[in-house]
Scaffold this motif. Structure first.
Motif, short mmCIF file in Angstrom:
data_model
loop_
_atom_site.label_atom_id
_atom_site.label_comp_id
_atom_site.label_asym_id
_atom_site.label_seq_id
_atom_site.Cartn_x
_atom_site.Cartn_y
_atom_site.Cartn_z
N ALA A 3 0.83 -1.21 0.00
CA ALA A 3 0.00 0.00 0.00
C ALA A 3 0.86 1.26 0.00
O ALA A 3 0.53 2.24 -0.69
CB ALA A 3 -0.93 0.00 1.20
N LYS A 4 1.96 1.24 0.74
CA LYS A 4 2.85 2.41 0.78
C LYS A 4 3.51 2.63 -0.57
O LYS A 4 3.62 3.77 -1.04
CB LYS A 4 3.91 2.23 1.86
CG LYS A 4 3.36 2.36 3.25
CD LYS A 4 4.44 2.22 4.29
CE LYS A 4 3.87 2.34 5.69
NZ LYS A 4 4.91 2.31 6.71
N ILE A 5 3.93 1.55 -1.21
CA ILE A 5 4.56 1.68 -2.53
C ILE A 5 3.53 2.21 -3.53
O ILE A 5 3.83 3.13 -4.31
CB ILE A 5 5.15 0.33 -2.99
CG1 ILE A 5 6.31 -0.07 -2.08
CG2 ILE A 5 5.59 0.40 -4.46
CD1 ILE A 5 6.77 -1.51 -2.25
N GLN A 35 3.40 -4.05 -10.77
CA GLN A 35 3.31 -5.50 -10.84
C GLN A 35 3.81 -6.11 -9.53
O GLN A 35 3.23 -7.06 -9.02
CB GLN A 35 4.11 -6.06 -12.01
CG GLN A 35 3.92 -7.56 -12.12
CD GLN A 35 4.62 -8.18 -13.32
OE1 GLN A 35 5.57 -7.62 -13.83
NE2 GLN A 35 4.14 -9.32 -13.74
N GLY A 36 4.87 -5.53 -8.99
CA GLY A 36 5.37 -5.98 -7.69
C GLY A 36 4.33 -5.81 -6.60
O GLY A 36 4.14 -6.70 -5.77
N MET A 40 2.80 -8.69 -4.29
CA MET A 40 2.92 -8.59 -2.84
C MET A 40 1.58 -8.75 -2.15
O MET A 40 1.51 -9.20 -1.01
CB MET A 40 3.56 -7.25 -2.45
CG MET A 40 5.03 -7.17 -2.82
SD MET A 40 5.70 -5.51 -2.59
CE MET A 40 5.78 -5.44 -0.81
N ARG A 41 0.52 -8.41 -2.85
CA ARG A 41 -0.84 -8.56 -2.30
C ARG A 41 -1.37 -9.97 -2.50
O ARG A 41 -2.49 -10.26 -2.09
CB ARG A 41 -1.76 -7.54 -2.94
CG ARG A 41 -1.48 -6.14 -2.48
CD ARG A 41 -2.52 -5.19 -2.98
NE ARG A 41 -2.37 -3.92 -2.31
CZ ARG A 41 -2.43 -2.75 -2.92
NH1 ARG A 41 -2.67 -2.67 -4.21
NH2 ARG A 41 -2.28 -1.64 -2.24
N SER A 48 4.72 -15.88 -5.58
CA SER A 48 4.74 -15.58 -4.15
C SER A 48 4.76 -14.08 -3.90
O SER A 48 5.10 -13.29 -4.78
CB SER A 48 5.97 -16.22 -3.49
OG SER A 48 7.14 -15.52 -3.84
N ARG A 49 4.44 -13.71 -2.67
CA ARG A 49 4.54 -12.31 -2.27
C ARG A 49 5.99 -11.85 -2.29
O ARG A 49 6.28 -10.70 -2.60
CB ARG A 49 3.92 -12.13 -0.87
CG ARG A 49 2.42 -12.36 -0.88
CD ARG A 49 1.85 -12.33 0.53
NE ARG A 49 0.48 -12.78 0.53
CZ ARG A 49 -0.57 -11.95 0.58
NH1 ARG A 49 -0.40 -10.67 0.64
NH2 ARG A 49 -1.78 -12.45 0.56
#
Length: 74
Positions: A3-5, A35-36, A40-41, A48-49
């Motif tokens: 969320a921060k990113i 995409q990352g 991550m979500r 994988s996250r």
């Protein structure tokens, strides 16, 4: 972290005043960052996250390929 990113990317996009060529390069970095964030979500059950965090890290490391930033040179 995702969320921060995403929030930072949204701020960058909203305030972008780059010339067209630089803006096009920024899209490569932003695409990898987002995409990352998605990975991550956990939005891709095949990945994988951790893959998402690695994608974000790769985007940050690739930044100097697209931009001549004296502060990031070593």
């Amino acid at each position: 972290l995702a969320a921060k990113i995403e929030a930072q990317v949204n701020t960058i996009v909203a305030n972008c005043k780059l010339p067209p060529a630089a803006d096009a390069n920024l899209h490569y970095v932003i695409a990898d960052l987002l995409q990352g964030v998605s990975l991550m979500r956990g939005e891709d059950p095949e990945r994988s996250r951790h893959d998402g965090a690695a994608r974000v890290h790769g985007a940050i490391k690739a930044y100097p390929q697209y931009f001549d930033d004296a502060d990031r040179k070593r």
